[in-house]
Design a protein around this motif. Sequence first.
Motif, PDB file in Angstrom:
ATOM      1  N   UNK A  53       9.842  -2.007 -16.214  1.00 52.06           N
ATOM      2  CA  UNK A  53       9.091  -1.823 -14.966  1.00 52.06           C
ATOM      3  C   UNK A  53       9.970  -1.154 -13.916  1.00 52.06           C
ATOM      4  N   UNK A  54       9.404  -0.148 -13.237  1.00 48.72           N
ATOM      5  CA  UNK A  54      10.092   0.524 -12.130  1.00 48.72           C
ATOM      6  C   UNK A  54       9.445   0.072 -10.833  1.00 48.72           C
ATOM      7  N   UNK A  55      10.260  -0.338  -9.873  1.00 52.29           N
ATOM      8  CA  UNK A  55       9.748  -0.708  -8.561  1.00 52.29           C
ATOM      9  C   UNK A  55      10.289   0.313  -7.557  1.00 52.29           C
ATOM     10  N   UNK A  56       9.403   1.144  -7.023  1.00 54.81           N
ATOM     11  CA  UNK A  56       9.861   2.225  -6.130  1.00 54.81           C
ATOM     12  C   UNK A  56      10.351   1.697  -4.786  1.00 54.81           C
ATOM     13  N   UNK A  57      10.177   0.386  -4.516  1.00 54.99           N
ATOM     14  CA  UNK A  57      10.647  -0.157  -3.237  1.00 54.99           C
ATOM     15  C   UNK A  57      12.143   0.113  -3.027  1.00 54.99           C
ATOM     16  N   UNK A  58      12.919   0.045  -4.118  1.00 56.04           N
ATOM     17  CA  UNK A  58      14.369   0.238  -3.972  1.00 56.04           C
ATOM     18  C   UNK A  58      14.824   1.632  -4.411  1.00 56.04           C
ATOM     19  N   UNK A  59      13.855   2.517  -4.694  1.00 57.00           N
ATOM     20  CA  UNK A  59      14.200   3.893  -5.072  1.00 57.00           C
ATOM     21  C   UNK A  59      13.970   4.771  -3.847  1.00 57.00           C
ATOM     22  N   UNK A  60      14.995   5.509  -3.416  1.00 60.61           N
ATOM     23  CA  UNK A  60      14.817   6.393  -2.264  1.00 60.61           C
ATOM     24  C   UNK A  60      13.881   7.532  -2.659  1.00 60.61           C
ATOM     25  N   UNK A  97       0.832  -1.207   0.000  1.00 61.32           N
ATOM     26  CA  UNK A  97       0.000   0.000   0.000  1.00 61.32           C
ATOM     27  C   UNK A  97       0.870   1.263   0.000  1.00 61.32           C
ATOM     28  N   UNK A  98       1.934   1.232   0.815  1.00 64.66           N
ATOM     29  CA  UNK A  98       2.825   2.403   0.840  1.00 64.66           C
ATOM     30  C   UNK A  98       3.459   2.632  -0.528  1.00 64.66           C
ATOM     31  N   UNK A  99       3.904   1.539  -1.143  1.00 66.11           N
ATOM     32  CA  UNK A  99       4.556   1.673  -2.452  1.00 66.11           C
ATOM     33  C   UNK A  99       3.534   2.118  -3.488  1.00 66.11           C
ATOM     34  N   UNK A 100       2.303   1.596  -3.378  1.00 69.41           N
ATOM     35  CA  UNK A 100       1.245   1.984  -4.319  1.00 69.41           C
ATOM     36  C   UNK A 100       0.976   3.484  -4.203  1.00 69.41           C
ATOM     37  N   UNK A 101       0.964   4.008  -2.957  1.00 67.69           N
ATOM     38  CA  UNK A 101       0.711   5.432  -2.758  1.00 67.69           C
ATOM     39  C   UNK A 101       1.814   6.258  -3.420  1.00 67.69           C
ATOM     40  N   UNK A 102       3.075   5.856  -3.198  1.00 72.29           N
ATOM     41  CA  UNK A 102       4.190   6.581  -3.817  1.00 72.29           C
ATOM     42  C   UNK A 102       4.096   6.508  -5.340  1.00 72.29           C
ATOM     43  N   UNK A 103       3.720   5.323  -5.845  1.00 74.11           N
ATOM     44  CA  UNK A 103       3.670   5.123  -7.299  1.00 74.11           C
ATOM     45  C   UNK A 103       2.579   5.999  -7.914  1.00 74.11           C
ATOM     46  N   UNK A 104       1.425   6.129  -7.220  1.00 73.86           N
ATOM     47  CA  UNK A 104       0.335   6.968  -7.747  1.00 73.86           C
ATOM     48  C   UNK A 104       0.770   8.430  -7.804  1.00 73.86           C
ATOM     49  N   UNK A 105       1.435   8.868  -6.744  1.00 73.43           N
ATOM     50  CA  UNK A 105       1.867  10.271  -6.729  1.00 73.43           C
ATOM     51  C   UNK A 105       2.960  10.500  -7.791  1.00 73.43           C
ATOM     52  N   UNK A 106       3.794   9.503  -7.972  1.00 74.00           N
ATOM     53  CA  UNK A 106       4.834   9.570  -9.015  1.00 74.00           C
ATOM     54  C   UNK A 106       4.179   9.732 -10.397  1.00 74.00           C
ATOM     55  N   UNK A 107       3.150   8.915 -10.637  1.00 74.11           N
ATOM     56  CA  UNK A 107       2.465   8.972 -11.941  1.00 74.11           C
ATOM     57  C   UNK A 107       1.842  10.333 -12.193  1.00 74.11           C
TER      58      UNK A 107
END
Length: 483
Positions: free
Chosen positions: A446-453, A367-377
Motif C-alpha cells: 500500500x502507498x500512502x501519498x500523505x508522506x510522499x511529496x 479528500x485532498x489525498x484521495x484527489x492526488x491518489x486518483x490523479x496518480x492512478x
Amino acid sequence: MPENTLRHLPSIDLLLRRAALQRLSAEAGRETVRDRLREVLDELRRDLRSGSVPDASALPDPAEHLALEIERRLAGRFAQREQAGTQRVINATGVILHTNLGRAPLSRSALAAISRVAGGYCNLEYDLTTGRRGKRGTGLAAILKELLGSEAAAVVNNCAAAVLITLNTLAEGGEVIISRGELIEIGGSFRIPDVIAKSGARIREVGTTNRTRLSDYEKAINENTRLILRAHPSNYRIIGFTERPSLADLVSLGRRHNLPVFEDLGSGCLTDLSPYGITDEPTVTDALKAGVSVLSFSGDKLLGGPQAGIILGAAALVERIKSNPLMRALRVDKLTFAALEATISSHARGQATAEIPILAALNASREEIARRARSFLRRAGKLSGAFELKLTDGDSVIGGGTTPEAKLPTRLITLKTPQASADQLEEWLRHHSPPVIVRIVEDQVAFDLRTVAPEEEGELIAALGALSRRLEDFATRRLAENV
Ligand SMILES: *Cc1c(COP(=O)(O)O)cnc(C)c1O
C-alpha cells in the motif's frame, strides 16, 4: 565432484579483463574491485565444496558460467555497500514521523538557512554587535522567548540528551520523584529509569502504574529530594481506571517544597492538534503556563525541524544546565541552529502548516489525498497490465512516539499482481533507486501519498514502471521455460 568445477574457476586477472569488471573498476577503483573479487572467489570455492552451489563441470562452458556467477555476486556486494550509505528514500508508508526514515523532512526555509551558513563562516559564537566572543544559541533563545514566553533556552543533541543533562545538573546525588505510570521506554534504549541512573540521581518511584495522586508525591519528599519529574508517556497510553495530578498541582507542590518540576514533553507540540482529532498531546505553551521550572522536547518530532533537544525554563536553572561540562559533549552545531531558527520562525510567522512538511502532511485531508491518489492512478494506469492498482480507505499514523492511538483517515493505493507476493514487491521497491518504502496492509503493498511529496510522485511512477517491466520479463521467462 566439486574439484571438477573448481578447476574451471577463472583467474583474478582474467576476470578483471571482462567488460563488466572493467566498468566496475572505473567506478570503484581497480584495487577495491580486486579485493572484493578475492572475497567472492573464496566464498564461491566454499560454496562449491559444500555443495550449496551445484557442480557446473558438465555444462557446455563451465568457466563462463562461473564468471557470470562471480559477476552477479560481486555486483550484489557493491550494491549492498551502496545501500548502506545514507541516501534519500521515498516514504510511502504514511507514517509521518518515521524514526527509521529520519523523522521530520526539513522545510525549504530550513534547508536554505543551512546552505547559507554551511559553505562559509558564520557568527556561531561571535557577537556582531560588540565584535567580541558571543554565545551559541542566543538568536534561537530570543525567537523562542518571543514565540513562547520562555525565560531561557538551551539546545542539545536530542531530547534524550536534554533529559540526561537536566537531571544531571539539577538532581545528581539526590532523588528524583516520578510516578510508576511514567517509567517508560521510548525505544532505542531510552528508558526513563536508566537515564535517571546515568544522570547520577536516584529514582524514587511513587503511586501505581494506573493511578498516582498528589499525596503520593508529597509523602515521598524528603531532605534528599532534588526534583519532581513528569514524563510524557509518548508512545503508549494507560486507559480506564487512571488518575494523575494536573501539572499545575505538581507545580504548586514543588513550589511549597522549593523543588523544581521538570516535564519531559518529548514531542514538543507547539500547535493545538485538536482539529485533527488529537486531544491528548500537551503543548509547550500549556506546560509553560502551568509554571513548570524546566521542560524538554525534540526538534524533529512535531516541531518539524532537525534532530535536537530543546530545554526551556527558568533562567537560573537553564543557566546552570548550560554551564554543566556535559554541555560541551552534547551541544549542537551551526547547521542545527540554522535549521531550528528557520523552523521556529515558520511557527512564529504563523506559516508552520504551509512551510513545514510534517505539519502539511498532518493537515492534509482525506479528500485532498484521495484527489492526488486518483490523479496518480490515471498517470500510472497506462503503465501495464502486469499489476492492478486500486484505491482503498486506510489510516496514516503520526509516529515518532506521538499519540499512538491517533489515526488520520487517508486513501491508500494498493498494488497487487498474481506473479509476486506482497513481500517480494516490497523488497523490489526497497531496492529501487531511490528506494521506495511501503507498508503491507492486508497482504497487499500500500502507498500512502500523505508522506510522499508531490514532486516525488513522478519518481514513484517511474519505480512502478520499472516494476512492471520486471514483472513482464518474469512472465516471458516463465512462458519460455514452460514451452
Ligand atoms: C521521543 C522522546 C524522547 C527522546 O527524544 P529524542 O529526540 O529522540 O532523543 C524523550 N522523551 C520523550 C517523552 C519522548 O517522547
